[in-house]
Every structure is written in structure tokens, then in C-alpha cells.
Design an enzyme around this catalytic site. Sequence first.
Site, PDB file in Angstrom:
ATOM      1  N   LYS A   1       0.837  -1.204   0.000  1.00  0.00           N
ATOM      2  CA  LYS A   1       0.000   0.000   0.000  1.00  0.00           C
ATOM      3  C   LYS A   1       0.874   1.258   0.000  1.00  0.00           C
ATOM      4  O   LYS A   1       2.089   1.183   0.259  1.00  0.00           O
ATOM      5  CB  LYS A   1      -0.927  -0.053   1.228  1.00  0.00           C
ATOM      6  CG  LYS A   1      -1.916  -1.241   1.232  1.00  0.00           C
ATOM      7  CD  LYS A   1      -2.815  -1.200   2.475  1.00  0.00           C
ATOM      8  CE  LYS A   1      -3.817  -2.337   2.514  1.00  0.00           C
ATOM      9  NZ  LYS A   1      -4.702  -2.252   3.730  1.00  0.00           N
TER      10      LYS A   1
ATOM     11  N   TYR B   1     -12.466  -2.692  -2.447  1.00  0.00           N
ATOM     12  CA  TYR B   1     -13.001  -2.655  -1.083  1.00  0.00           C
ATOM     13  C   TYR B   1     -14.531  -2.635  -1.045  1.00  0.00           C
ATOM     14  O   TYR B   1     -15.123  -2.100  -0.116  1.00  0.00           O
ATOM     15  CB  TYR B   1     -12.414  -1.461  -0.332  1.00  0.00           C
ATOM     16  CG  TYR B   1     -10.976  -1.677   0.113  1.00  0.00           C
ATOM     17  CD1 TYR B   1     -10.600  -2.858   0.777  1.00  0.00           C
ATOM     18  CD2 TYR B   1      -9.998  -0.717  -0.101  1.00  0.00           C
ATOM     19  CE1 TYR B   1      -9.288  -3.068   1.177  1.00  0.00           C
ATOM     20  CE2 TYR B   1      -8.675  -0.924   0.309  1.00  0.00           C
ATOM     21  CZ  TYR B   1      -8.337  -2.108   0.947  1.00  0.00           C
ATOM     22  OH  TYR B   1      -7.044  -2.313   1.368  1.00  0.00           O
TER      23      TYR B   1
ATOM     24  N   PHE C   1     -15.761   4.450   7.693  1.00  0.00           N
ATOM     25  CA  PHE C   1     -14.397   4.817   7.300  1.00  0.00           C
ATOM     26  C   PHE C   1     -14.130   4.593   5.798  1.00  0.00           C
ATOM     27  O   PHE C   1     -12.996   4.728   5.342  1.00  0.00           O
ATOM     28  CB  PHE C   1     -13.369   4.035   8.142  1.00  0.00           C
ATOM     29  CG  PHE C   1     -13.500   2.539   8.076  1.00  0.00           C
ATOM     30  CD1 PHE C   1     -12.970   1.817   7.007  1.00  0.00           C
ATOM     31  CD2 PHE C   1     -14.162   1.837   9.088  1.00  0.00           C
ATOM     32  CE1 PHE C   1     -13.091   0.431   6.933  1.00  0.00           C
ATOM     33  CE2 PHE C   1     -14.290   0.447   9.029  1.00  0.00           C
ATOM     34  CZ  PHE C   1     -13.752  -0.252   7.937  1.00  0.00           C
TER      35      PHE C   1
ATOM     36  N   ARG D   1      -1.128 -14.321   4.529  1.00  0.00           N
ATOM     37  CA  ARG D   1      -1.925 -13.566   5.524  1.00  0.00           C
ATOM     38  C   ARG D   1      -1.226 -13.596   6.887  1.00  0.00           C
ATOM     39  O   ARG D   1      -1.238 -12.613   7.618  1.00  0.00           O
ATOM     40  CB  ARG D   1      -3.324 -14.181   5.691  1.00  0.00           C
ATOM     41  CG  ARG D   1      -4.301 -13.902   4.578  1.00  0.00           C
ATOM     42  CD  ARG D   1      -4.869 -12.516   4.586  1.00  0.00           C
ATOM     43  NE  ARG D   1      -5.790 -12.239   5.680  1.00  0.00           N
ATOM     44  CZ  ARG D   1      -6.536 -11.137   5.728  1.00  0.00           C
ATOM     45  NH1 ARG D   1      -6.484 -10.232   4.756  1.00  0.00           N
ATOM     46  NH2 ARG D   1      -7.343 -10.927   6.756  1.00  0.00           N
TER      47      ARG D   1
ATOM     48  N   THR E   1      -5.436  -7.569  10.727  1.00  0.00           N
ATOM     49  CA  THR E   1      -5.885  -6.317  10.094  1.00  0.00           C
ATOM     50  C   THR E   1      -5.548  -5.090  10.947  1.00  0.00           C
ATOM     51  O   THR E   1      -5.036  -4.091  10.451  1.00  0.00           O
ATOM     52  CB  THR E   1      -7.415  -6.388   9.865  1.00  0.00           C
ATOM     53  OG1 THR E   1      -7.703  -7.560   9.103  1.00  0.00           O
ATOM     54  CG2 THR E   1      -7.917  -5.162   9.128  1.00  0.00           C
TER      55      THR E   1
ATOM     56  N   ARG F   1       2.448  -6.091   9.397  1.00  0.00           N
ATOM     57  CA  ARG F   1       1.525  -5.086   9.936  1.00  0.00           C
ATOM     58  C   ARG F   1       1.856  -4.747  11.384  1.00  0.00           C
ATOM     59  O   ARG F   1       1.759  -3.590  11.802  1.00  0.00           O
ATOM     60  CB  ARG F   1       0.091  -5.589   9.803  1.00  0.00           C
ATOM     61  CG  ARG F   1      -0.407  -5.582   8.348  1.00  0.00           C
ATOM     62  CD  ARG F   1      -1.703  -6.352   8.188  1.00  0.00           C
ATOM     63  NE  ARG F   1      -2.397  -6.043   6.955  1.00  0.00           N
ATOM     64  CZ  ARG F   1      -3.587  -6.546   6.640  1.00  0.00           C
ATOM     65  NH1 ARG F   1      -4.198  -7.409   7.454  1.00  0.00           N
ATOM     66  NH2 ARG F   1      -4.170  -6.205   5.502  1.00  0.00           N
TER      67      ARG F   1
ATOM     68  N   ASN G   1      -1.967  -0.196   7.360  1.00  0.00           N
ATOM     69  CA  ASN G   1      -1.308  -1.460   7.704  1.00  0.00           C
ATOM     70  C   ASN G   1      -0.407  -2.030   6.597  1.00  0.00           C
ATOM     71  O   ASN G   1      -0.173  -3.231   6.525  1.00  0.00           O
ATOM     72  CB  ASN G   1      -2.350  -2.484   8.175  1.00  0.00           C
ATOM     73  CG  ASN G   1      -3.470  -2.678   7.162  1.00  0.00           C
ATOM     74  OD1 ASN G   1      -3.365  -2.226   6.019  1.00  0.00           O
ATOM     75  ND2 ASN G   1      -4.521  -3.355   7.570  1.00  0.00           N
TER      76      ASN G   1
ATOM     77  N   HIS H   1      -1.690  -5.394   1.662  1.00  0.00           N
ATOM     78  CA  HIS H   1      -2.912  -6.169   1.479  1.00  0.00           C
ATOM     79  C   HIS H   1      -2.520  -7.588   1.093  1.00  0.00           C
ATOM     80  O   HIS H   1      -1.566  -7.777   0.330  1.00  0.00           O
ATOM     81  CB  HIS H   1      -3.778  -5.577   0.357  1.00  0.00           C
ATOM     82  CG  HIS H   1      -4.899  -6.483  -0.050  1.00  0.00           C
ATOM     83  ND1 HIS H   1      -6.086  -6.557   0.644  1.00  0.00           N
ATOM     84  CD2 HIS H   1      -4.987  -7.409  -1.047  1.00  0.00           C
ATOM     85  CE1 HIS H   1      -6.859  -7.480   0.084  1.00  0.00           C
ATOM     86  NE2 HIS H   1      -6.223  -8.012  -0.953  1.00  0.00           N
TER      87      HIS H   1
ATOM     88  N   GLU I   1      -9.762 -10.769  -6.884  1.00  0.00           N
ATOM     89  CA  GLU I   1      -8.809  -9.654  -6.796  1.00  0.00           C
ATOM     90  C   GLU I   1      -7.733  -9.738  -7.886  1.00  0.00           C
ATOM     91  O   GLU I   1      -7.335  -8.720  -8.444  1.00  0.00           O
ATOM     92  CB  GLU I   1      -8.164  -9.638  -5.409  1.00  0.00           C
ATOM     93  CG  GLU I   1      -9.167  -9.273  -4.306  1.00  0.00           C
ATOM     94  CD  GLU I   1      -8.611  -9.442  -2.905  1.00  0.00           C
ATOM     95  OE1 GLU I   1      -7.449  -9.904  -2.752  1.00  0.00           O
ATOM     96  OE2 GLU I   1      -9.334  -9.119  -1.942  1.00  0.00           O
TER      97      GLU I   1
HETATM   98  N1  UDP Z   1      -9.817  -1.170   7.788  1.00  0.00           N
HETATM   99  C1  UDP Z   1      -9.852  -0.127   8.706  1.00  0.00           C
HETATM  100  N2  UDP Z   1     -10.632  -0.260   9.822  1.00  0.00           N
HETATM  101  C2  UDP Z   1     -11.368  -1.370  10.067  1.00  0.00           C
HETATM  102  C3  UDP Z   1     -11.345  -2.420   9.139  1.00  0.00           C
HETATM  103  C4  UDP Z   1     -10.560  -2.290   8.012  1.00  0.00           C
HETATM  104  O1  UDP Z   1      -9.180   0.880   8.512  1.00  0.00           O
HETATM  105  O2  UDP Z   1     -12.049  -1.430  11.106  1.00  0.00           O
HETATM  106  C5  UDP Z   1      -8.986  -1.044   6.569  1.00  0.00           C
HETATM  107  C6  UDP Z   1      -7.610  -1.687   6.718  1.00  0.00           C
HETATM  108  O3  UDP Z   1      -6.650  -0.905   6.000  1.00  0.00           O
HETATM  109  C7  UDP Z   1      -7.836  -3.043   6.076  1.00  0.00           C
HETATM  110  C8  UDP Z   1      -8.798  -2.702   4.934  1.00  0.00           C
HETATM  111  O4  UDP Z   1      -9.639  -1.684   5.486  1.00  0.00           O
HETATM  112  O5  UDP Z   1      -6.620  -3.632   5.629  1.00  0.00           O
HETATM  113  C9  UDP Z   1      -9.648  -3.868   4.435  1.00  0.00           C
HETATM  114  O6  UDP Z   1     -10.370  -4.426   5.491  1.00  0.00           O
HETATM  115  P1  UDP Z   1     -10.551  -5.987   5.658  1.00  0.00           P
HETATM  116  O7  UDP Z   1     -11.543  -6.198   6.744  1.00  0.00           O
HETATM  117  O8  UDP Z   1     -10.805  -6.619   4.332  1.00  0.00           O
HETATM  118  O9  UDP Z   1      -9.120  -6.433   6.248  1.00  0.00           O
HETATM  119  P2  UDP Z   1      -7.859  -7.161   5.554  1.00  0.00           P
HETATM  120  O10 UDP Z   1      -8.401  -8.244   4.653  1.00  0.00           O
HETATM  121  O11 UDP Z   1      -7.080  -6.099   4.806  1.00  0.00           O
HETATM  122  O12 UDP Z   1      -7.073  -7.719   6.708  1.00  0.00           O
HETATM  123 MG    MG Z   2      -9.894  -8.236   3.249  1.00  0.00          MG
END
Ligand code: UDP
Ligand code: MG
Length: 147
Positions: free
Chosen positions: A14, A54, A62, A97, A103, A114, A128, A131, A142
Site C-alpha cells: 500500500k 473494497y 471509514f 496472511r 488487520t 503489519r 497497515n 494487502h 482480486e
Molecule cells: N480497515 C480499517 N478499519 C477497520 C477495518 C478495516 O481501517 O475497522 C482497513 C484496513 O486498511 C484493512 C482494509 O480496510 O486492511 C480492508 O479491510 P478488511 O476487513 O478486508 O481487512 P484485511 O483483509 O485487509 O485484513
Molecule cells: Mg480483506
Amino acid sequence: MTEEHIENTLVIVKPDGLKKSLTGNILTKLAEARFMIIGAKVLRVSRPLAEQHYQHLKDKPFFKDLIDYIQGKPYGPDFERVMALVYKGPNAIKRIREIAGATNPEEADSVSIRGAFGRITTKGVFENVIHASSDAKDAEREIKLWF
Ligand code: UDP
Ligand code: MG
């Protein structure tokens, strides 16, 4: 022993990862874990691409800040870009992951990417660094979306 599946998964460094000069560090970690790069590019993220990527979060409060974040808006014009990669390897989705970490960077394992390099912004966005696709269905969707 758990069964091994050879999988493809999408990784995105990112804009904060580029700004913090973490591309080398991230590529090294994934290379040392023996994953293979089968696609790579640096690109500017359009709003439609960001919103499709997203789409599962479109009703969250957010969402707008998240779209600005993945487009690199907070970091200045040089960092309005990401590095997108497709990695291939045994159980790549789950294992990458794990290398990425949880996350929420405050909850992520401290030696994960992260956990080590992420933060929560004053706007409350999880900045973070990386991705990584979360499951096989997301990985397929994706990779088609980004490549
Ligand atoms: N995100 C955030 N606040 C939250 C949940 C998600 O800022 O409460 C952001 C964060 O950058 C995250 C992205 O949105 O990586 C996508 O969210 P997802 O739940 O898909 O998490 P990921 O798969 O990236 O772990
Ligand atoms: Mg995700």
C-alpha cells in the site's frame, strides 16, 4: 499434516509501505518464505478500482478515508501508487496472511509486517502497509481485478 494446495494470491504494498520504503523488506520476507512472484507492477489506483477492491466495506463509516488511503492521497503525489504482486506457492493465501499479520496493526503479531510497521491514523484508519487476499474466492476476484 494439513493438505497442501498450490495457490495464487494478491499482495499489494500500500502507499504507506512505499512511503516507508518497505518494498525491499516485504519482497525479501516473501522470497525467504519461498513464494514465487508471477505478476508484479506499480500503478496508480483509480477511484473505481479502489471502490471495487473494497466493495465489501462500502457501508462502513471509514470507507471514504479507506479509499483515500489506498489511493495514497494522504502521502503526496509521489506516493499515489501501490505495488501489486501475484504470489504463488503452497497454501499461499493463508501463509501470506500470517506473514502480513492481523488487520488491526495494534493486534497484529509484533514480528508480522503489519505488527512491525503499521499504525492507526488520527482518522482511525488501519494504515497497515500491505494487502493480502483473505481466501480463495477473494484471491481469484482480486487477481482478475488488478491484473
Ligand atoms: N480497515 C480499517 N478499519 C477497520 C477495518 C478495516 O481501517 O475497522 C482497513 C484496513 O486498511 C484493512 C482494509 O480496510 O486492511 C480492508 O479491510 P478488511 O476487513 O478486508 O481487512 P484485511 O483483509 O485487509 O485484513
Ligand atoms: Mg480483506
